[in-house]
Design an enzyme around this catalytic site. Structure first.
Site, PDB file in Angstrom:
ATOM      1  N   LYS A  72       0.409 -17.749 -18.213  1.00 13.22           N
ATOM      2  CA  LYS A  72       0.860 -17.076 -16.983  1.00 13.22           C
ATOM      3  C   LYS A  72       1.257 -18.126 -15.944  1.00 13.22           C
ATOM      4  CE  LYS A  72      -0.733 -13.490 -13.732  1.00 13.22           C
ATOM      5  NZ  LYS A  72      -1.802 -12.522 -13.438  1.00 13.22           N
ATOM      6  N   SER A 147      -0.604  -7.581 -13.240  1.00  9.20           N
ATOM      7  CA  SER A 147       0.395  -8.586 -12.939  1.00  9.20           C
ATOM      8  C   SER A 147       0.688  -9.539 -14.102  1.00  9.20           C
ATOM      9  CB  SER A 147      -0.052  -9.417 -11.734  1.00  9.20           C
ATOM     10  OG  SER A 147      -1.223 -10.138 -12.039  1.00  9.20           O
ATOM     11  N   SER A 171      -5.365  -7.009 -13.939  1.00 12.28           N
ATOM     12  CA  SER A 171      -4.096  -7.622 -14.343  1.00 12.28           C
ATOM     13  C   SER A 171      -4.015  -8.182 -15.758  1.00 12.28           C
ATOM     14  CB  SER A 171      -3.731  -8.732 -13.364  1.00 12.28           C
ATOM     15  OG  SER A 171      -3.095  -8.167 -12.263  1.00 12.28           O
TER      16      SER A 171
HETATM   17  N1  GLN Z   1      -2.703  -4.454  -9.541  1.00 12.70           N
HETATM   18  C1  GLN Z   1      -3.748  -5.018  -8.743  1.00 12.70           C
HETATM   19  C2  GLN Z   1      -3.154  -5.605  -7.488  1.00 12.70           C
HETATM   20  O1  GLN Z   1      -2.017  -5.400  -7.276  1.00 12.70           O
HETATM   21  C3  GLN Z   1      -4.493  -6.052  -9.529  1.00 12.70           C
HETATM   22  C4  GLN Z   1      -3.767  -7.325  -9.635  1.00 12.70           C
HETATM   23  C5  GLN Z   1      -4.516  -8.368 -10.407  1.00 12.70           C
HETATM   24  O2  GLN Z   1      -5.481  -8.091 -11.110  1.00 12.70           O
HETATM   25  N2  GLN Z   1      -4.085  -9.605 -10.215  1.00 12.70           N
HETATM   26  O3  GLN Z   1      -3.797  -6.224  -6.724  1.00 12.70           O
END
Ligand code: GLN
Length: 482
Positions: A72, A147, A171
Site C-alpha cells: 500500500k 482504503s 480498510s
Molecule cells: N473507511 C474508514 C475511513 O474512511 C476507515 C479507513 C481506514 O481503515 N483507513 O476512515
C-alpha cells in the site's frame, strides 16, 4: 494452475523445489499487470528492475524467500515514491524502509508494486485517491472498497499474490470482502507502524491481504513483533501463527453479536453470512448469541477520534519538509495555506476541519473526551464477550461492492460501509475477513465477506478458525473474471 493464480504458500513450494525461479514469478506478474492494469488500475507505481534484481538474489530457503508482495502506498519502501495517494506527497520519495518492509526483506520477500488507496487512507471506495479510482476486478463499474482497495484489487485480479494494507476502521477487511480476498487486521501493537504514514495513531494497524488464511499467517510471521522505533508495538514473545491452522473448529465457542445483524444489511449478504455461520456449526463450533450493547456508538466515536488524530498527524504536511510546496508565497501563512489548499483533497480537508473542531476549546470535553469514554465502554463490551467465547462471527460489510460514484456526494453513507469493522479498531482487537460466497447484482457475481473477530493477541486462534472455515467452504478456487 497458472503461475499467477497460486497462493503464496503454493508458490513457495514451487520456488523451494526449484520448479520455478523467482525471476519467472516477477516476469509472470509483470505480464499480467500489463494486460489487466489498464482496466483495474490497482497500482500507483512499480520498479520492475529492482524487483528482478531482488529476485535474482533471492534465497528461497528463507520463510518468504522470493515471494513478491505488493505494498500500500502509505508504507515507506526506501527509494520509492510514497504518496499516500495524495497530491501533497506526489513528489516525495521514501528515505528509508518501514519496519514491515525491512522485516519482509529479511524474510526474503520482494516488495513489488505500490497499490492505490484512498488519500491518507480516508475512505471506503478508493475514489478519494488523488490520482485515479481503482475498479473492482469482479465488475469494473464498481469500487474495490477502501482504503486498501488497490491492494485488494491487485490480489483479486492476480496482479499480486498478496499485499500489505493498513486498517484504521476497516480498510483491510472491507476491501478484502468486496474483492473476494482474505484480509487480516492484527491486534493494535502487534505490528510496528514505523514508516507507515499515520492517519489515526491510536487505531492504525498494518496487515496482509492475500488469497488464503495461511498466506496471511505467513506474512504476519514475518512482520509481527516489538520494534524499538514504534513505542506502541507490543513486547510479546514471537509466535508461529501457522502452528494451529489445521486444528479445526471443534470445541470452540463462537459468539454471534446480535447488534451486528441489523436492518439494512443486503439480504444476499445476510444469507451468505448465515450460511457461513451454519457451516461453522457443522465444523463442530458451538455458536452462542452475545451482546455488544455499545456497538451503535462505534461509527460516531470513530469519526470524532479518527478525525481528531488525523488533524494532528497531518499538520506536518506544510510544504516545508515534505512533498509539494505552493509557488511564490506572499508570506509564511500564505505558504502554509496554499500548499494545504492545493495539496489535500476534499475528504482530507473535511476530516481535518472536523478533527480540529472536536479538539477546539469548548468542544473538546463535549466531543473528544466523551468519545474516549464511550470507546472504553466499547472495549469493555468485547472484554466481557471474550470471557465466554473464543471468537465472534459477523458480516464484514453490510453491502457488496457498490457502483463507482454512487456514494461520492453522500459521505455519511460512505462512512457506514465500516459499520461492522470500526469497533474492532476502537477496542484494539484482531479481525479477519474471509470470502463466504457471492451475491448476484444486476448480472454481476460479487463476493461477500465473513468476519471473525478475536481477542487481543489471539491471532493464532483467529487464524485457526478462519482457516477451518475457508477450507470447508472452498471459495478460494473462485477467481475474478478479469
Ligand atoms: N473507511 C474508514 C475511513 O474512511 C476507515 C479507513 C481506514 O481503515 N483507513 O476512515
Amino acid at each position: 494452475m497458472e503461475l499467477i493464480s497460486l497462493t503464496l504458500h503454493e508458490l513457495q513450494r514451487k520456488l523451494q523445489s526449484k520448479e520455478v525461479h523467482p525471476r519467472e514469478v516477477i516476469e509472470a506478474l509483470e505480464t499480467r499487470i500489463t494486460q489487466v492494469e489498464p482496466k483495474v488500475q490497482a497500482l500507483l507505481h512499480r520498479n520492475l528492475e529492482e524487483a528482478l534484481r531482488l529476485a535474482d538474489q533471492a534465497d528461497v530457503s528463507l520463510p518468504l524467500g522470493g515471494l513478491p508482495i505488493a505494498i500500500k502506498d502509505a508504507i515507506h519502501v526506501q527509494g520509492a515514491p510514497c504518496t499516500c495517494a495524495s497530491k501533497i506527497l506526489s513528489t516525495y520519495r521514501a528515505p528509508y524502509d518501514a519496519t514491515v518492509i525491512a522485516r519482509l526483506k529479511a524474510a526474503g520477500a520482494i516488495p513489488f508494486s505500490r497499490t492505490n488507496m484512498d488519500e491518507f487512507a480516508m475512505g471506503s471506495s478508493n475514489e478519494n485517491s488523488a490520482f485515479h479510482a481503482t475498479n473492482n476486478p469482479w465488475d469494473l463499474t464498481r469500487t474495490p472498497g477502501g482504503s486498501s482497495g488497490g491492494s485488494a484489487a491487485a490480489v483479486a485480479s492476480r496482479e499480486a499474490y498478496a499485499a500489505l494494507g493498513s486498517d484504521t476502521g476497516g480498510s483491510i477487511r472491507q476491501p478484502a470482502a468486496l474483492c473476494g480476498c482474505v484480509g487480516l487486521k492484527p491486534t493494535y501493537g502487534r505490528v510496528s507502524r514505523y514508516g507507515l504514514i499515520a492517519f489515526a495513531s491510536s487505531l492504525d494497524q498494518i496487515g496482509p491481504l492475500a488469497r488464503s488464511t495461511r498466506d496471511c499467517a505467513m506474512i504476519l510471521n514475518a512482520i509481527a513483533g516489538k520494534d524499538a522505533k514504534d513505542s506502541t508495538s507490543l513486547d510479546v514473545p514471537a509466535e508461529d501463527f501457522t502452528r494451529e491452522l489445521e486444528l479445526g473448529m471443534k470445541g470452540l465457542r463462537i459468539g454471534i453479536p446480535k447488534e451486528y445483524f441489523i436492518e439494512g444489511i443486503d439480504p444476499q449478504v445476510l444469507s451468505a453470512v448465515e450460511k457461513g455461520i451454519q457451516q461453522c456449526r457443522e465444523l463442530g463450533a458451538e455458536l452462542v448469541e452475545v451482546s455488544l450493547p455499545h456497538t451503535k456508538y462505534a461509527v460516531g466515536v470513530y469519526y470524532i477520534l479518527a478525525t481528531a488524530e488525523a488533524s494532528a498527524n497531518l499538520a506536518c504536511f506544510d510544504g516545508v519538509r515534505y512533498g509539494i510546496r505552493a509557488s511564490d508565497p506572499k508570506n509564511l501563512l500564505d505558504h502554509y495555506q496554499r500548499t494545504r489548499e492545493e495539496g489535500f483533497g476534499c475528504e482530507v480537508k473535511r476530516r481535518i476541519i472536523l478533527g480540529t473542531y472536536v479538539l477546539s476549546s469548548g468542544y473538546y470535553d463535549a466531543y473528544y473526551i466523551r468519545a474516549q469514554k464511550v470507546r472504553t465502554l466499547i472495549r469493555r463490551d468485547f472484554n466481557k464477550a471474550f470471557q465466554h467465547v473464543d471468537a465472534l462471527v459477523c458480516p464484514t460489510s453490510p453491502d457488496v461492492a457498490f457502483r463507482l460514484g454512487e456514494r461520492l456526494d453522500d459521505p455519511l453513507r460512505m462512512y457506514l460501509a465500516d459499520i461492522f469493522t470500526i469497533a474492532t479498531n476502537l477496542a484494539g482487537i484482531c479481525g479477519i475477513s474471509v470470502p463466504c460466497g457471492f451475491a448476484t447484482v444486476e448480472g454481476s457475481r460479487l463476493p461477500v465477506g465473513l468476519q471473525f473477530l478475536g481477542n487481543a493477541l489471539e491471532e493464532t486462534k483467529l487464524l485457526r478458525i478462519a482457516n477451518a472455515y475457508e477450507l470447508a467452504a472452498g471459495w478460494r478456487s473462485q477467481v475474478a473474471l478479469i
